[in-house]
Design a protein around this motif. Structure first.
Motif, PDB file in Angstrom:
ATOM      1  N   ASN A  58       0.710  -1.277   0.074  1.00 41.05           N
ATOM      2  CA  ASN A  58      -0.338   0.037  -0.504  1.00 41.05           C
ATOM      3  C   ASN A  58       1.133   1.060  -0.211  1.00 41.05           C
ATOM      4  O   ASN A  58       0.732   1.939  -0.199  1.00 41.05           O
ATOM      5  CB  ASN A  58      -0.784  -0.217   1.028  1.00 41.05           C
ATOM      6  N   PHE A  59       2.133   1.372   0.455  1.00 39.13           N
ATOM      7  CA  PHE A  59       2.457   2.165   0.908  1.00 39.13           C
ATOM      8  C   PHE A  59       3.796   2.112  -0.205  1.00 39.13           C
ATOM      9  O   PHE A  59       4.793   3.144  -0.065  1.00 39.13           O
ATOM     10  CB  PHE A  59       3.530   2.182   1.986  1.00 39.13           C
ATOM     11  N   TYR A  60       4.517   1.664  -1.169  1.00 35.20           N
ATOM     12  CA  TYR A  60       5.062   1.843  -2.255  1.00 35.20           C
ATOM     13  C   TYR A  60       5.320   2.372  -3.087  1.00 35.20           C
ATOM     14  O   TYR A  60       4.024   2.923  -3.387  1.00 35.20           O
ATOM     15  CB  TYR A  60       5.334   0.223  -3.659  1.00 35.20           C
ATOM     16  N   THR A  61       6.120   3.887  -3.445  1.00 33.76           N
ATOM     17  CA  THR A  61       6.537   4.797  -3.661  1.00 33.76           C
ATOM     18  C   THR A  61       4.855   5.734  -3.430  1.00 33.76           C
ATOM     19  O   THR A  61       4.248   6.250  -4.488  1.00 33.76           O
ATOM     20  CB  THR A  61       5.815   4.532  -5.459  1.00 33.76           C
ATOM     21  N   LYS A  62       4.767   5.440  -2.410  1.00 32.97           N
ATOM     22  CA  LYS A  62       3.526   6.418  -1.622  1.00 32.97           C
ATOM     23  C   LYS A  62       2.722   6.318  -2.728  1.00 32.97           C
ATOM     24  O   LYS A  62       1.508   7.000  -3.259  1.00 32.97           O
ATOM     25  CB  LYS A  62       3.391   7.713  -2.204  1.00 32.97           C
ATOM     26  N   SER A  63       1.915   5.479  -2.953  1.00 33.58           N
ATOM     27  CA  SER A  63       1.167   4.498  -3.174  1.00 33.58           C
ATOM     28  C   SER A  63       0.816   4.234  -4.873  1.00 33.58           C
ATOM     29  O   SER A  63      -0.399   3.586  -5.243  1.00 33.58           O
ATOM     30  CB  SER A  63      -0.546   4.905  -2.530  1.00 33.58           C
ATOM     31  N   HIS A  64       1.682   4.408  -5.453  1.00 34.02           N
ATOM     32  CA  HIS A  64       1.978   5.357  -7.194  1.00 34.02           C
ATOM     33  C   HIS A  64       2.034   3.504  -7.762  1.00 34.02           C
ATOM     34  O   HIS A  64       1.193   3.661  -8.466  1.00 34.02           O
ATOM     35  CB  HIS A  64       2.641   6.415  -6.903  1.00 34.02           C
ATOM     36  N   SER A  65       2.650   2.834  -6.703  1.00 34.55           N
ATOM     37  CA  SER A  65       3.101   1.282  -7.286  1.00 34.55           C
ATOM     38  C   SER A  65       2.086   1.104  -7.152  1.00 34.55           C
ATOM     39  O   SER A  65       1.567   0.036  -8.536  1.00 34.55           O
ATOM     40  CB  SER A  65       3.919   0.343  -6.268  1.00 34.55           C
ATOM     41  N   GLU A  66       1.068   0.770  -6.762  1.00 41.09           N
ATOM     42  CA  GLU A  66      -0.866   0.471  -6.769  1.00 41.09           C
ATOM     43  C   GLU A  66      -1.661   0.983  -8.105  1.00 41.09           C
ATOM     44  O   GLU A  66      -1.665   0.442  -8.754  1.00 41.09           O
ATOM     45  CB  GLU A  66      -1.733  -0.138  -5.066  1.00 41.09           C
ATOM     46  N   LYS A  67      -1.679   2.006  -7.906  1.00 46.06           N
ATOM     47  CA  LYS A  67      -2.251   2.578  -8.764  1.00 46.06           C
ATOM     48  C   LYS A  67      -1.940   2.416 -11.022  1.00 46.06           C
ATOM     49  O   LYS A  67      -2.197   2.481 -11.081  1.00 46.06           O
ATOM     50  CB  LYS A  67      -1.702   4.671  -8.364  1.00 46.06           C
ATOM     51  N   ILE A  68       0.094   2.383 -10.568  1.00 44.87           N
ATOM     52  CA  ILE A  68       0.468   1.838 -11.930  1.00 44.87           C
ATOM     53  C   ILE A  68      -0.524   0.717 -11.829  1.00 44.87           C
ATOM     54  O   ILE A  68      -0.251   0.600 -13.056  1.00 44.87           O
ATOM     55  CB  ILE A  68       2.166   2.405 -11.890  1.00 44.87           C
ATOM     56  N   ILE A  69      -0.093  -0.562 -11.792  1.00 42.42           N
ATOM     57  CA  ILE A  69      -0.854  -1.845 -11.448  1.00 42.42           C
ATOM     58  C   ILE A  69      -2.174  -1.774 -12.229  1.00 42.42           C
ATOM     59  O   ILE A  69      -2.979  -2.417 -13.034  1.00 42.42           O
ATOM     60  CB  ILE A  69      -0.246  -2.545 -10.209  1.00 42.42           C
ATOM     61  N   GLY A  70      -3.183  -1.215 -10.978  1.00 43.32           N
ATOM     62  CA  GLY A  70      -4.368  -0.799 -11.751  1.00 43.32           C
ATOM     63  C   GLY A  70      -4.782  -0.016 -12.691  1.00 43.32           C
ATOM     64  O   GLY A  70      -5.989  -0.605 -13.278  1.00 43.32           O
ATOM     65  N   ASP A  71      -3.944   1.008 -12.986  1.00 40.88           N
ATOM     66  CA  ASP A  71      -4.559   1.423 -14.480  1.00 40.88           C
ATOM     67  C   ASP A  71      -3.784   0.513 -15.221  1.00 40.88           C
ATOM     68  O   ASP A  71      -4.855   0.689 -16.551  1.00 40.88           O
ATOM     69  CB  ASP A  71      -3.716   3.055 -14.128  1.00 40.88           C
ATOM     70  N   HIS A  72      -2.893  -0.016 -15.425  1.00 41.87           N
ATOM     71  CA  HIS A  72      -2.458  -1.087 -16.801  1.00 41.87           C
ATOM     72  C   HIS A  72      -3.497  -2.503 -16.398  1.00 41.87           C
ATOM     73  O   HIS A  72      -3.815  -2.551 -17.613  1.00 41.87           O
ATOM     74  CB  HIS A  72      -1.239  -0.667 -16.401  1.00 41.87           C
ATOM     75  N   LEU A  73      -3.897  -2.701 -15.602  1.00 41.22           N
ATOM     76  CA  LEU A  73      -4.891  -4.217 -15.620  1.00 41.22           C
ATOM     77  C   LEU A  73      -5.897  -4.467 -15.171  1.00 41.22           C
ATOM     78  O   LEU A  73      -6.753  -5.477 -15.843  1.00 41.22           O
ATOM     79  CB  LEU A  73      -3.109  -4.896 -14.565  1.00 41.22           C
ATOM     80  N   GLY A  74      -5.575  -3.466 -14.037  1.00 45.54           N
ATOM     81  CA  GLY A  74      -6.746  -3.379 -13.832  1.00 45.54           C
ATOM     82  C   GLY A  74      -8.267  -3.151 -14.451  1.00 45.54           C
ATOM     83  O   GLY A  74      -8.933  -3.633 -14.041  1.00 45.54           O
ATOM     84  N   ARG A  75      -8.301  -2.269 -15.939  1.00 43.80           N
ATOM     85  CA  ARG A  75      -8.643  -2.174 -16.310  1.00 43.80           C
ATOM     86  C   ARG A  75      -8.755  -2.936 -17.302  1.00 43.80           C
ATOM     87  O   ARG A  75     -10.092  -2.959 -18.725  1.00 43.80           O
ATOM     88  CB  ARG A  75      -8.955  -0.784 -17.728  1.00 43.80           C
ATOM     89  N   HIS A  76      -8.513  -4.525 -17.201  1.00 44.14           N
ATOM     90  CA  HIS A  76      -8.181  -5.443 -18.099  1.00 44.14           C
ATOM     91  C   HIS A  76      -9.103  -6.580 -17.784  1.00 44.14           C
ATOM     92  O   HIS A  76      -7.861  -7.632 -16.574  1.00 44.14           O
ATOM     93  CB  HIS A  76      -7.405  -5.631 -19.380  1.00 44.14           C
ATOM     94  N   PRO A  77     -10.162  -6.962 -17.655  1.00 44.37           N
ATOM     95  CA  PRO A  77     -10.193  -8.213 -16.897  1.00 44.37           C
ATOM     96  C   PRO A  77      -9.652  -9.542 -17.415  1.00 44.37           C
ATOM     97  O   PRO A  77      -9.112 -10.662 -16.297  1.00 44.37           O
ATOM     98  CB  PRO A  77     -11.899  -8.453 -16.753  1.00 44.37           C
ATOM     99  N   ALA A  78      -9.445 -10.097 -18.203  1.00 46.68           N
ATOM    100  CA  ALA A  78      -8.655 -11.004 -18.606  1.00 46.68           C
ATOM    101  C   ALA A  78      -7.081 -11.072 -18.131  1.00 46.68           C
ATOM    102  O   ALA A  78      -6.840 -12.092 -17.836  1.00 46.68           O
ATOM    103  CB  ALA A  78      -8.552 -10.947 -20.212  1.00 46.68           C
ATOM    104  N   LYS A  79      -6.404  -9.835 -18.027  1.00 50.61           N
ATOM    105  CA  LYS A  79      -4.675  -9.808 -17.218  1.00 50.61           C
ATOM    106  C   LYS A  79      -5.122 -10.327 -15.790  1.00 50.61           C
ATOM    107  O   LYS A  79      -4.245 -10.895 -16.156  1.00 50.61           O
ATOM    108  CB  LYS A  79      -4.447  -8.387 -18.358  1.00 50.61           C
ATOM    109  N   ARG A  80      -6.373  -8.702 -15.734  1.00 50.86           N
ATOM    110  CA  ARG A  80      -6.208  -9.575 -14.418  1.00 50.86           C
ATOM    111  C   ARG A  80      -6.580 -10.523 -13.215  1.00 50.86           C
ATOM    112  O   ARG A  80      -6.148 -10.735 -12.198  1.00 50.86           O
ATOM    113  CB  ARG A  80      -7.168  -7.891 -13.452  1.00 50.86           C
ATOM    114  N   ASP A  81      -7.975 -11.423 -14.300  1.00 53.02           N
ATOM    115  CA  ASP A  81      -8.052 -12.300 -13.772  1.00 53.02           C
ATOM    116  C   ASP A  81      -7.523 -13.809 -13.765  1.00 53.02           C
ATOM    117  O   ASP A  81      -7.240 -14.434 -12.790  1.00 53.02           O
ATOM    118  CB  ASP A  81      -9.285 -13.017 -14.483  1.00 53.02           C
TER     119      ASP A  81
END
Length: 361
Positions: A58-81
């Motif tokens: 949750n706090f890697y790079t001030k939580s930017h790490s999670e957001k980068i992953i979410g922006d790139h993979l979270g919008r693509h259910p096939a990749k995320r699942d």
């Protein structure tokens, strides 16, 4: 071996790639790390090679790490699942808020909701306790995690950077109360950090926790970039981590790694990673590549089979010295049973085991 030769994590049915992509370097918010674009390229290449295990917090790079992953993979259910997406709680993102971090129920439930939002997902595959909170009873932490599992927001739980005796307490609580147990143990483990072999590794083997070592190259000290001749002139983006690691002992090890790499026609980093991959109980070392080329080099360690004499030399050069009670074990061999240690770690016949016909005084 390749990234798509999956292994189960600990005593569970969760299948993960034999290397995990660490995302602590995603984002340049701390003055070092990967750009958003490079982070996305690294994730795509990792998936293309068959990797399915990504770890953040949750706090890697001030939580930017999670957001980068979410922006790139979270919008693509096939990749995320198809991913095993892991993140951690405990870190406090809210200075001045005493409940903004830690392992209490209020903090855990809030941190989970925030991570789900940043990762743009409905569930977390593996939710790690990042480090032990001495102020919170372990039964409160485990009960809160069980509530998240029952709600479907978390699939599995793991534990990082926590004493062995506390991990055992947590999993015994889970066993007797019918709660989800920790299935994974995340610890620092490398040729330059083997103190975990005293208690944490034997505990993981005994209780069936899959080990996912972090910093298997000791913050880059074992990457091959730093030698006796070049260390002073090489830039050190992670200076505080590296400065303490680069000493005479480390340089002697790096010299040996370079010799083994030359004999095997490979790189220093791959030799160091192959050693970690071969340790008892290790399921999926976490590789933290800042650049795509580093990812390609690190993954190549899966194809490297070290010669037994090379492993023996590395073991001898870095063998840790343990205190009590391990220091007493050679003195009292009768307390040992055959099938207890591998290179000083529990798991295979011990050199001090009693053989048939020997006296046990």
């Amino acid at each position: 071996m390749s990234l798509d030769q999956y292994v189960t994590l600990g005593r569970s049915g969760l299948r993960v790639s034999p290397m995990c992509l660490g995302a602590m370097t995603f984002g340049e918010d701390l003055g070092w790390g990967s750009s958003v674009e490079e982070s996305c390229r690294i994730m795509d290449r990792f998936l293309e090679l068959g990797g399915n295990f990504i770890d953040t917090a949750n706090f890697y790079t001030k939580s930017h790490s999670e957001k980068i992953i979410g922006d790139h993979l979270g919008r693509h259910p096939a990749k995320r699942d198809r991913l095993v997406l892991a993140t951690k709680f405990s870190g406090n993102l809210y200075p001045g808020d005493p409940n903004g971090g830690g392992s209490g129920r209020k903090s855990i439930l809030a941190a989970c909701e925030q991570s789900l939002r940043r990762l743009q997902t409905d569930y977390i595959d593996l939710y790690w306790l990042h480090n032990w909170d001495v102020h919170t009873p372990m039964d409160e932490t485990m009960a809160a995690l069980e509530a998240l599992v029952q709600a479907g927001k978390v699939r599995y739980i793991g534990v990082s950077d926590t004493p062995a005796w506390k991990v055992v307490e947590a999993n015994m609580l889970a066993r007797f109360r019918g709660w989800a147990p920790f299935i994974g143990l995340q610890i620092e483990y490398s040729l330059l950090e083997r103190s975990v072999e005293q208690d944490l590794v034997p505990m993981a083997l005994e209780f069936g926790l899959g080990i996912t070592p972090w910093s298997p190259l000791k913050s880059g000290a074992l990457s091959g970039k730093y030698t006796r001749l070049t260390a002073a002139s090489q830039p050190r983006d992670r200076g505080p981590f590296l400065d303490a690691a680069l000493n005479d002992r480390a340089f002697a090890l790096i010299d040996e790694l370079a010799a083994i790499a030359a004999a095997h026609g490979t790189t220093v980093a791959r030799v160091a990673l192959a050693w970690v991959c071969g340790r008892p109980g290790v399921a999926s070392p976490i590789i933290g590549a800042r650049r795509l080329a580093q990812l390609e080099d690190n993954v190549g360690a899966l194809d490297l089979k070290l010669a037994p004499e090379a492993v023996a030399r590395l073991d001898e050069l870095t063998r840790p010295t343990f205190g009590f009670p391990q220091s007493m074990m050679p003195i009292f061999p009768s307390i040992h049973n055959a099938g207890t240690t591998v290179n000083g770690v529990y798991g295979a016949p011990s050199p001090f085991s009693i053989q048939p016909g020997e006296a046990t005084y």
